[in-house]
Design a protein around this motif. Structure first.
Motif, PDB file in Angstrom:
ATOM      1  N   ARG A 230       0.838  -1.199   0.000  1.00 51.74           N
ATOM      2  CA  ARG A 230       0.000   0.000   0.000  1.00 51.74           C
ATOM      3  C   ARG A 230       0.870   1.245   0.000  1.00 51.74           C
ATOM      4  NH1 ARG A 230      -3.369  -3.168   3.485  1.00 51.74           N
ATOM      5  NH2 ARG A 230      -5.459  -3.427   2.593  1.00 51.74           N
ATOM      6  N   LEU A 231       0.626   2.102  -0.958  1.00 51.60           N
ATOM      7  CA  LEU A 231       1.241   3.428  -0.971  1.00 51.60           C
ATOM      8  C   LEU A 231       0.360   4.335  -0.124  1.00 51.60           C
ATOM      9  CD1 LEU A 231       3.336   5.414  -2.155  1.00 51.60           C
ATOM     10  CD2 LEU A 231       1.773   5.734  -4.078  1.00 51.60           C
ATOM     11  N   VAL A 232       0.948   5.041   0.852  1.00 53.98           N
ATOM     12  CA  VAL A 232       0.154   5.777   1.838  1.00 53.98           C
ATOM     13  C   VAL A 232       0.723   7.179   2.039  1.00 53.98           C
ATOM     14  CG1 VAL A 232      -0.849   5.742   4.153  1.00 53.98           C
ATOM     15  CG2 VAL A 232      -0.259   3.585   3.027  1.00 53.98           C
ATOM     16  N   ILE A 233      -0.183   8.138   2.241  1.00 57.63           N
ATOM     17  CA  ILE A 233       0.184   9.460   2.743  1.00 57.63           C
ATOM     18  C   ILE A 233      -0.577   9.685   4.041  1.00 57.63           C
ATOM     19  CG2 ILE A 233       0.066  11.957   2.367  1.00 57.63           C
ATOM     20  CD1 ILE A 233       0.475  11.510  -0.553  1.00 57.63           C
ATOM     21  N   TRP A 234       0.157  10.061   5.085  1.00 57.80           N
ATOM     22  CA  TRP A 234      -0.429  10.391   6.379  1.00 57.80           C
ATOM     23  C   TRP A 234      -0.310  11.901   6.593  1.00 57.80           C
ATOM     24  CZ3 TRP A 234       3.189   6.535   5.576  1.00 57.80           C
ATOM     25  CH2 TRP A 234       2.777   5.209   5.806  1.00 57.80           C
ATOM     26  N   ASN A 235      -1.307  12.516   7.238  1.00 57.94           N
ATOM     27  CA  ASN A 235      -1.242  13.970   7.437  1.00 57.94           C
ATOM     28  C   ASN A 235      -0.848  14.368   8.846  1.00 57.94           C
ATOM     29  OD1 ASN A 235      -3.623  13.296   8.767  1.00 57.94           O
ATOM     30  ND2 ASN A 235      -4.702  15.139   8.113  1.00 57.94           N
ATOM     31  N   LYS A 236      -0.642  13.382   9.730  1.00 59.23           N
ATOM     32  CA  LYS A 236      -0.254  13.679  11.101  1.00 59.23           C
ATOM     33  C   LYS A 236       0.761  12.638  11.559  1.00 59.23           C
ATOM     34  CE  LYS A 236      -4.803  15.641  12.213  1.00 59.23           C
ATOM     35  NZ  LYS A 236      -6.029  15.490  13.027  1.00 59.23           N
ATOM     36  N   PRO A 237       1.500  12.909  12.628  1.00 64.01           N
ATOM     37  CA  PRO A 237       2.466  11.922  13.131  1.00 64.01           C
ATOM     38  C   PRO A 237       1.770  10.773  13.845  1.00 64.01           C
ATOM     39  CG  PRO A 237       2.480  13.844  14.533  1.00 64.01           C
ATOM     40  CD  PRO A 237       1.582  14.173  13.380  1.00 64.01           C
ATOM     41  N   ASN A 238       0.901  10.096  13.117  1.00 60.75           N
ATOM     42  CA  ASN A 238       0.123   8.984  13.657  1.00 60.75           C
ATOM     43  C   ASN A 238      -0.214   8.056  12.498  1.00 60.75           C
ATOM     44  OD1 ASN A 238      -2.138   7.328  14.482  1.00 60.75           O
ATOM     45  ND2 ASN A 238      -2.353   8.660  16.252  1.00 60.75           N
ATOM     46  N   PRO A 239       0.118   6.768  12.572  1.00 54.29           N
ATOM     47  CA  PRO A 239      -0.132   5.872  11.443  1.00 54.29           C
ATOM     48  C   PRO A 239      -1.608   5.674  11.129  1.00 54.29           C
ATOM     49  CG  PRO A 239       0.649   4.659  13.369  1.00 54.29           C
ATOM     50  CD  PRO A 239       0.817   6.103  13.682  1.00 54.29           C
ATOM     51  N   ASP A 240      -2.522   6.131  11.998  1.00 54.52           N
ATOM     52  CA  ASP A 240      -3.959   6.031  11.720  1.00 54.52           C
ATOM     53  C   ASP A 240      -4.505   7.257  10.997  1.00 54.52           C
ATOM     54  OD1 ASP A 240      -4.129   3.525  12.945  1.00 54.52           O
ATOM     55  OD2 ASP A 240      -4.419   4.419  14.922  1.00 54.52           O
ATOM     56  N   SER A 241      -3.673   8.267  10.762  1.00 50.95           N
ATOM     57  CA  SER A 241      -4.145   9.515  10.148  1.00 50.95           C
ATOM     58  C   SER A 241      -3.971   9.473   8.627  1.00 50.95           C
ATOM     59  CB  SER A 241      -3.373  10.702  10.731  1.00 50.95           C
ATOM     60  OG  SER A 241      -1.996  10.598  10.402  1.00 50.95           O
ATOM     61  N   THR A 242      -4.521   8.454   8.013  1.00 55.61           N
ATOM     62  CA  THR A 242      -4.319   8.245   6.579  1.00 55.61           C
ATOM     63  C   THR A 242      -5.087   9.269   5.757  1.00 55.61           C
ATOM     64  OG1 THR A 242      -4.021   5.880   6.968  1.00 55.61           O
ATOM     65  CG2 THR A 242      -4.525   6.573   4.719  1.00 55.61           C
ATOM     66  N   LEU A 243      -4.366   9.934   4.856  1.00 61.01           N
ATOM     67  CA  LEU A 243      -5.011  10.821   3.888  1.00 61.01           C
ATOM     68  C   LEU A 243      -5.467  10.059   2.656  1.00 61.01           C
ATOM     69  CD1 LEU A 243      -2.994  14.178   3.639  1.00 61.01           C
ATOM     70  CD2 LEU A 243      -5.424  13.895   4.115  1.00 61.01           C
ATOM     71  N   VAL A 244      -4.603   9.176   2.175  1.00 61.38           N
ATOM     72  CA  VAL A 244      -4.914   8.416   0.972  1.00 61.38           C
ATOM     73  C   VAL A 244      -4.076   7.151   0.980  1.00 61.38           C
ATOM     74  CG1 VAL A 244      -3.148   9.534  -0.449  1.00 61.38           C
ATOM     75  CG2 VAL A 244      -5.164   8.549  -1.547  1.00 61.38           C
ATOM     76  N   THR A 245      -4.602   6.105   0.388  1.00 62.52           N
ATOM     77  CA  THR A 245      -3.865   4.863   0.242  1.00 62.52           C
ATOM     78  C   THR A 245      -4.248   4.210  -1.072  1.00 62.52           C
ATOM     79  OG1 THR A 245      -3.398   2.693   1.224  1.00 62.52           O
ATOM     80  CG2 THR A 245      -5.615   3.570   1.515  1.00 62.52           C
ATOM     81  N   LYS A 246      -3.291   3.561  -1.702  1.00 60.08           N
ATOM     82  CA  LYS A 246      -3.557   2.861  -2.955  1.00 60.08           C
ATOM     83  C   LYS A 246      -2.644   1.650  -3.054  1.00 60.08           C
ATOM     84  CE  LYS A 246      -3.995   3.336  -7.956  1.00 60.08           C
ATOM     85  NZ  LYS A 246      -3.786   4.178  -9.155  1.00 60.08           N
ATOM     86  N   ILE A 247      -3.216   0.530  -3.470  1.00 65.34           N
ATOM     87  CA  ILE A 247      -2.462  -0.717  -3.590  1.00 65.34           C
ATOM     88  C   ILE A 247      -1.744  -0.765  -4.942  1.00 65.34           C
ATOM     89  CG2 ILE A 247      -2.632  -3.229  -3.708  1.00 65.34           C
ATOM     90  CD1 ILE A 247      -4.952  -3.065  -1.757  1.00 65.34           C
ATOM     91  N   HIS A 248      -0.454  -1.115  -4.895  1.00 63.08           N
ATOM     92  CA  HIS A 248       0.359  -1.261  -6.102  1.00 63.08           C
ATOM     93  C   HIS A 248       1.175  -2.545  -5.998  1.00 63.08           C
ATOM     94  CE1 HIS A 248      -0.150   2.759  -7.909  1.00 63.08           C
ATOM     95  NE2 HIS A 248      -0.136   3.230  -6.675  1.00 63.08           N
ATOM     96  N   PRO A 249       1.614  -3.110  -7.106  1.00 63.92           N
ATOM     97  CA  PRO A 249       2.577  -4.211  -7.070  1.00 63.92           C
ATOM     98  C   PRO A 249       4.008  -3.681  -6.995  1.00 63.92           C
ATOM     99  CG  PRO A 249       1.877  -3.853  -9.320  1.00 63.92           C
ATOM    100  CD  PRO A 249       1.094  -2.885  -8.473  1.00 63.92           C
ATOM    101  N   ILE A 250       4.866  -4.399  -6.288  1.00 65.89           N
ATOM    102  CA  ILE A 250       6.284  -4.062  -6.240  1.00 65.89           C
ATOM    103  C   ILE A 250       6.907  -4.310  -7.608  1.00 65.89           C
ATOM    104  CG2 ILE A 250       8.518  -4.754  -5.270  1.00 65.89           C
ATOM    105  CD1 ILE A 250       7.046  -5.375  -2.666  1.00 65.89           C
ATOM    106  N   THR A 251       7.651  -3.340  -8.097  1.00 61.64           N
ATOM    107  CA  THR A 251       8.350  -3.466  -9.382  1.00 61.64           C
ATOM    108  C   THR A 251       9.805  -3.102  -9.175  1.00 61.64           C
ATOM    109  OG1 THR A 251       6.326  -2.854 -10.564  1.00 61.64           O
ATOM    110  CG2 THR A 251       8.388  -2.740 -11.794  1.00 61.64           C
ATOM    111  N   TYR A 252      10.694  -3.892  -9.772  1.00 62.05           N
ATOM    112  CA  TYR A 252      12.118  -3.656  -9.604  1.00 62.05           C
ATOM    113  C   TYR A 252      12.697  -2.905 -10.801  1.00 62.05           C
ATOM    114  CZ  TYR A 252      11.844  -7.079  -5.826  1.00 62.05           C
ATOM    115  OH  TYR A 252      11.518  -7.741  -4.674  1.00 62.05           O
ATOM    116  N   THR A 253      13.749  -2.149 -10.522  1.00 59.95           N
ATOM    117  CA  THR A 253      14.510  -1.473 -11.565  1.00 59.95           C
ATOM    118  C   THR A 253      15.790  -2.258 -11.825  1.00 59.95           C
ATOM    119  OG1 THR A 253      15.665  -0.086  -9.955  1.00 59.95           O
ATOM    120  CG2 THR A 253      13.604   0.766 -10.878  1.00 59.95           C
ATOM    121  N   GLU A 254      16.547  -1.864 -12.822  1.00 58.63           N
ATOM    122  CA  GLU A 254      17.809  -2.522 -13.112  1.00 58.63           C
ATOM    123  C   GLU A 254      18.901  -1.941 -12.228  1.00 58.63           C
ATOM    124  OE1 GLU A 254      18.924  -2.711 -17.170  1.00 58.63           O
ATOM    125  OE2 GLU A 254      16.976  -3.469 -17.850  1.00 58.63           O
ATOM    126  N   GLY A 255      19.349  -2.724 -11.259  1.00 61.50           N
ATOM    127  CA  GLY A 255      20.450  -2.303 -10.416  1.00 61.50           C
ATOM    128  C   GLY A 255      20.028  -1.469  -9.225  1.00 61.50           C
TER     129      GLY A 255
END
Length: 622
Positions: free
Chosen positions: A432-457
């Protein structure tokens, strides 16, 4: 050889306590091997592929990996597309190298994937072949000596004592006996670069296609067991103690001209604050006792803007043999860029006896566009949690913003369940890609599920976008949330330090990660930016505004002058009915009622004793 592998930098959280206990930054190892020793043969016989190089005392074989391309120079090294086991040229993974750029050996192939993804394995990993070196007109009497510099671990993972760095010389024997091992260095924790000397003392080396092979043996499933190779030099008429060279090299730029940032959105760079001034600190390694001239040049490499004021500074260092030094440079003039820019810093060394000019100039770029970054763009380590929790970086921007995407670098990981033997290669696993707006892991502004993708090197990023730009306050947190207990493996840069800006979720509390380094997490500002509400005529000088407009969510941000820390807010519909009222502080998020319907509204903002300011605002949540 490392028989077990899980070399990931992990925060261990004991979740059965009120607060996380035994929080460590450590290497984890699993007590299981699903595939043990694997070997790959050398190319058979005289391969017609390599080029032939003519070398001599006046034209030696020399490479210090300073060409700046990230891959070994094919002038010297045979790296056809069919060879996947070529080491990467890195510029920050080694510590105090003899010159800029080293060849870094690990368990990752040139396409960015581990050599083995269906389990944990060890064996011959990266290998580097020279082109054919024509020595047919020479003999052992010509005293050919190979020297090179080597460092275990660097800023990466240490090779264990069972791991090795090996050197092979090609003989005239028939395959598979044509490559002879002439040196094996056992793995150790971090050491300074050491110079090794090897004499070509066998008549069979003197042929028209003599080759040198450097190889590492260790993990084949992870970017682990690091060795860093530099300053490879082969020439005749040498003895084993010929390890000093007349060379001064620009090695590293150890700080950023943007303060704690390595990249900034242009709108923040142009705020006129201290970020537009910078001081550069530079590290050098000289190898003769002499006065080395140093010049630091800066410019907009993109050519879109004119640099304001002086763009170069000079200095001198008196360096003894094999000594490094640092030089401090004062801030340059403030800049105001009307278009995107790339601040290019060129660090140039010079002295009269310098025999190797290729490593005299170091170029490091710092973009000014839409990306905010703290890291140098090259992974030195890996981070993840052993729980399905989140972690990320804190951003303190000069003003509220809108984030359209986040750029992430993941390092390849293979996990093995020690109980049931399940193997998980993390490529394409979800997070999950997440942005929080406060110093609290429950203060989620937005979240979106993505697959992990690797780069070269160890370099490169993948852009993970949100469905629409996300308004954020000036202070926010951005990162990833694991969906399982398997560490996801975000890259960590250990060159540019980020004290007090990295956090992880510890039992619902944002806890600071007090370690050196920076997550390779880069938020991207929306190119359209924050669209301000329309002020009534004559009120613009009060510097009062609301963001964003239009809004796609029930959260807006108030911007106030420094002299007015609070204001009174009233939200009315077009019929004049009060929909919400309350107090607001500068850069605070204002949470609107769930009953608010999409439409056009008017804000009344009262600052001090002045007349209310009216702002037209469009609310279009969907």
């Amino acid at each position: 050889m490392k028989r077990v592998a899980f070399p990931i930098l992990v925060i261990s959280c004991l979740l059965n306590t009120v607060l996380a206990q035994n929080i460590v930054w450590k290497m984890e190892e699993e007590n299981i091997v699903y595939r043990s020793e694997l070997t790959r043969p050398f190319p058979s016989g005289r391969n017609t592929g390599p080029d032939t190089l003519q070398i001599s005392q006046n034209n030696p074989f020399f490479d210090d990996f300073s060409n700046g391309t990230g891959v070994p120079d094919t002038t010297f090294w045979y790296t056809p597309a069919s060879f996947f086991d070529v080491p990467e040229v890195t510029f920050g993974k080694a510590i105090n190298p003899p010159s800029q750029g080293v060849a870094t050996f690990d368990g990752i192939a040139r396409d960015g994937s581990p050599y083995v993804t269906n389990g944990l394995a060890s064996g011959t990993a990266d290998r580097l072949f020279t082109q054919c070196l024509d020595l047919s007109s020479y003999s052992t009497a010509d005293e050919w000596v190979l020297t090179f510099s080597l460092q275990p671990q660097g800023r990466g993972d240490k090779p264990e004592t069972s791991d090795e760095f090996q050197v092979y010389f090609k003989t005239q024997q028939a395959p598979p006996n044509d490559f002879k091992e002439v040196l094996a260095v056992s793995g150790t924790p971090l050491k300074s670069f050491q110079t090794y000397s090897l004499r070509l003392d066998d008549p069979e080396y003197f042929q028209d296609c003599f080759q040198i092979v450097f190889a590492s043996r260790g993990s084949l499933s992870l970017p682990a067991d690091n060795w860093h190779l530099d300053y490879v030099y082969l020439a005749p008429s040498r003895n084993l103690n010929d390890t000093t060279f007349n060379d001064a090299s620009s090695v590293a730029l150890s700080s950023s001209p943007l303060g704690i940032y390595t990249s900034l959105p242009r709108k923040f760079f142009n705020q006129g604050n201290e970020l537009t001034d910078f001081t550069a600190e530079v590290t050098y390694k000289g190898v003769t006792s002499t006065s080395v001239g140093i010049e630091l040049q800066v410019a907009d490499q993109s050519g879109n803007n004119t640099w304001n004021g002086n763009n170069s500074q000079s200095n001198n260092l008196i360096l003894s043999t094999s000594e490094s030094g640092t030089a401090l440079f004062t801030p340059f003039s403030q800049q105001q860029f009307t278009k995107d820019a790339v601040i290019e810093t060129q660090l140039v060394t010079s002295y009269n006896g310098d025999e190797y000019k290729g490593n005299d100039t170091l170029r490091v770029n710092f973009p000014i566009d839409s990306i905010l970054a703290y890291d140098d763009g090259e992974a030195d380590g890996i981070f993840g949690l052993n729980r399905a929790l989140g972690f990320g970086i804190e951003v303190n921007a000069p003003a509220p913003d809108t984030i359209s995407a986040v750029w992430l670098h993941f390092e390849p990981l293979v996990h093995v369940n020690t109980i049931n033997g399940t193997v998980t290669y993390m490529n394409n696993e979800n997070f999950r890609l997440v942005i929080w707006n406060k110093p609290n892991p429950d203060s989620t502004l937005v979240t979106k599920i993505h697959p992990i993708t690797y780069t070269e090197g160890a370099k490169g990023y993948v852009r993970y976008a949100f469905n629409r730009p996300v308004p954020v306050p000036a202070n926010y947190y951005v990162g990833v949330q694991q969906m399982t207990d398997l560490p996801v493996g975000v890259g960590v840069d250990k060159n540019y330090l980020l004290p007090g800006k990295m956090y992880y979720d510890s039992l619902g509390t944002w806890t600071n990660l007090a370690v050196e380094g920076s997550f390779m997490i880069r938020p991207e500002s929306s190119r359209t930016g924050l669209i301000a509400a329309t002020l009534e005529e004559g009120a613009a000088e009060l510097n009062v505004n609301l963001y964003p407009n239009p809004s796609h969510g029930r959260e807006v941000y108030i911007s106030l002058p420094a002299s007015s820390p609070t204001c009174k807010l009233v939200l009315r519909d077009l019929l004049g009915q009060v929909m919400w009222e309350g107090q607001g502080k500068n850069n605070d998020a204002i949470d609107l009622p769930n009953s608010l319907l999409p439409g056009i509204y008017i804000w009344e903002i009262s600052v001090a004793k002045k007349s209310p300011i009216l702002l037209k605002w469009i609310y279009s949540w969907d």
